[in-house]
Design an enzyme around this catalytic site. Structure first.
Site, PDB file in Angstrom:
ATOM      1  N   SER A 198      -2.346 -16.115  -5.209  1.00 32.07           N
ATOM      2  CA  SER A 198      -3.558 -15.515  -4.647  1.00 32.07           C
ATOM      3  C   SER A 198      -3.228 -14.617  -3.454  1.00 32.07           C
ATOM      4  CB  SER A 198      -4.512 -16.622  -4.192  1.00 32.07           C
ATOM      5  OG  SER A 198      -5.588 -16.086  -3.448  1.00 32.07           O
TER       6      SER A 198
ATOM      7  N   TYR B 106      -6.869  -9.041  -4.244  1.00 34.32           N
ATOM      8  CA  TYR B 106      -8.182  -8.706  -3.701  1.00 34.32           C
ATOM      9  C   TYR B 106      -7.978  -7.511  -2.781  1.00 34.32           C
ATOM     10  CZ  TYR B 106     -10.346 -13.243  -4.949  1.00 34.32           C
ATOM     11  OH  TYR B 106     -10.855 -14.324  -5.605  1.00 34.32           O
TER      12      TYR B 106
ATOM     13  N   THR C 284      -8.679  -9.151  -9.721  1.00 34.97           N
ATOM     14  CA  THR C 284      -9.879  -9.969  -9.933  1.00 34.97           C
ATOM     15  C   THR C 284     -11.117  -9.126  -9.674  1.00 34.97           C
ATOM     16  OG1 THR C 284      -8.701 -11.984  -9.312  1.00 34.97           O
ATOM     17  CG2 THR C 284     -11.091 -12.053  -9.193  1.00 34.97           C
TER      18      THR C 284
ATOM     19  N   LYS D 222      -8.810  -9.809 -14.328  1.00 35.18           N
ATOM     20  CA  LYS D 222      -9.314 -11.184 -14.394  1.00 35.18           C
ATOM     21  C   LYS D 222     -10.785 -11.216 -13.966  1.00 35.18           C
ATOM     22  CE  LYS D 222      -8.344 -15.793 -12.451  1.00 35.18           C
ATOM     23  NZ  LYS D 222      -9.474 -15.998 -11.528  1.00 35.18           N
TER      24      LYS D 222
ATOM     25  N   HIS E   5     -14.298 -17.451 -12.985  1.00 35.26           N
ATOM     26  CA  HIS E   5     -13.805 -17.923 -11.684  1.00 35.26           C
ATOM     27  C   HIS E   5     -13.961 -19.444 -11.567  1.00 35.26           C
ATOM     28  CE1 HIS E   5     -12.495 -15.599  -8.009  1.00 35.26           C
ATOM     29  NE2 HIS E   5     -12.454 -16.833  -7.532  1.00 35.26           N
TER      30      HIS E   5
END
Length: 393
Positions: A113, A136, A162, A260, A284
């Site tokens: 992440s 992100y 994402t 994603k 998610h």
């Protein structure tokens, strides 16, 4: 292996969940375990697997089962990728490195992440297997470009973008447990919520020994340094990914891109048009928009839209190897699992993650043998029945 996660004490992922609940403060356990709003989608993701039933071929000799596959051309020992779980360092000291090491040892991929407590370079170095970087746009475009460059230099083999986090989902458990107050740094608001740490002294000692509340070392704000933990919700709301962003991300990253957070056939086609090499059918884990359909039920619609042009992966609700088999029968290339290994991480660190992977692998082999199928490459819809109201390929 750590005694606390060995059989007969731990036989399945639910046992790891119980062990994690015993070790972790409520606020940390509920961060892993909880979903958005009424948690309808969280529960539906798991229940969707219950609705799919098997059609075994009996009296078939399958002495060995071949679990190997490739995803984006990378060989994996089984069709499993550890999904990005933000703030894993809260769950266990050096949590991201620990999980990546366990994934590499098992011959599977680990996705890191953006909101990691460990430097991406350290995570890549910890794993002997493939590592992916989940992006992100927190901190803005320059910040993201810097992370993309670092990820490429560190050896990450794919970029996971994402797209389902325009704002953070309303995770009611986090509010009840005082996340906002605990991150305020003000003693008065924090005090009513401090007791949950004091009841878990072993976790608290290891958390403090690991440096306490970390910053995000892969989100380096120009002129300010690494983003602090308290900034997450605001930063996410300012960092929504749009389809137009895929253009400059594609220019900045030379390797494969995985999108994603695809729920529908329309978005699947857009992902293909945007130049994605793979996509993940994902809601998610039920942590964003509550009330969307479970991912397994949407898989066929997405596969029809993609029409074999890119690889399709799935996450959400994976708790047993038989769940992985059902996803593969419906056409997924592989699955991502987040909570399944996060419970292991919370229970016993690297040994717990290794045990989660071992449980899923053993389940996979047993399910294939009982189906009369010698290899995951042979799985198709003839091995299952799906509810009549689900879309079919």
């Amino acid at each position: 292996m750590h005694r606390s996660v060995q059989p007969p004490r731990v036989l399945n992922i639910k046992d790891l969940r119980r062990a994690a609940k015993r070790r972790l403060p409520r606020v940390v356990f509920d961060y892993i375990d909880g979903g958005a709003e009424a948690e309808l989608t969280l529960r539906a993701n798991c229940r969707a697997f219950e609705a799919v039933t098997f059609r075994p071929r009996c009296a078939v000799a399958t002495s060995a089962c071949d679990l190997r596959t490739t995803v984006l051309g990378t060989p994996l020992s089984m069709p499993l990728i550890l999904a990005p779980v933000g703030s894993s360092r809260l769950i266990y000291p050096r949590g991201e490195e620990v999980a990546a090491r366990a994934a590499g040892a098992a011959g599977i991929a680990y996705a890191l992440s953006t909101l990691s407590g460990c430097r991406l370079e350290d995570v890549a170095a910890a794993s002997k297997g493939p590592v992916w970087y989940q992006l992100y746009l927190v901190g803005g475009r320059d910040c993201a470009l810097s992370a993309i460059e670092r990820a490429g230099g560190a050896g990450f083999s794919a970029l996971v973008v994402t797209i389902d986090t325009a704002v953070a989902g309303m995770r009611e458990r986090d509010f009840r447990n005082g996340v906002k107050e605990l991150l305020s740094g003000k003693l008065g608001p924090m005090l009513p919520f401090m007791g949950q740490f004091l009841t878990k002294p072993r976790w608290l000692m290891s958390f403090l020994a690991d440096g306490g509340l970390m910053k995000f070392p892969n989100v380096v704000i120009p002129g300010e340094g690494p983003m602090t933990y308290a900034d997450v919700t605001t930063a996410l709301e300012q960092s929504m990914v749009s389809w137009q962003d895929l253009g400059w991300i594609r220019e900045a990253w030379s390797g494969p891109i995985v999108i994603k957070g695809v729920h529908t056939g329309d978005d699947a086609r857009r992902a293909v048009d945007a130049g994605a090499d793979a996509l993940v059918v994902s809601n998610h884990g039920g942590r964003q928009l509550d009330g969307v359909a479970p991912t397994l039920s949407m898989l066929s619609e997405v596969l029809v839209a993609v029409d074999d042009r890119i690889e399709v992966l799935l996450d959400g609700g994976i708790r047993r190897g038989s769940d992985i088999v059902k996803a593969l029968c419906l056409g997924a290339r592989a699955v991502l699992a987040g909570r399944a290994y996060a419970y292991g991480l919370g229970a016993a660190g690297e040994a717990g993650v290794a045990r989660a992977v071992e449980i899923l692998r053993a389940d996979l082999v047993r399910t294939l043998k009982l189906l009369g199928c010698a290899a995951i490459a042979e799985l198709d819809q003839s091995y299952i029945d799906v509810p009549a109201d689900w879309p079919r390929e």
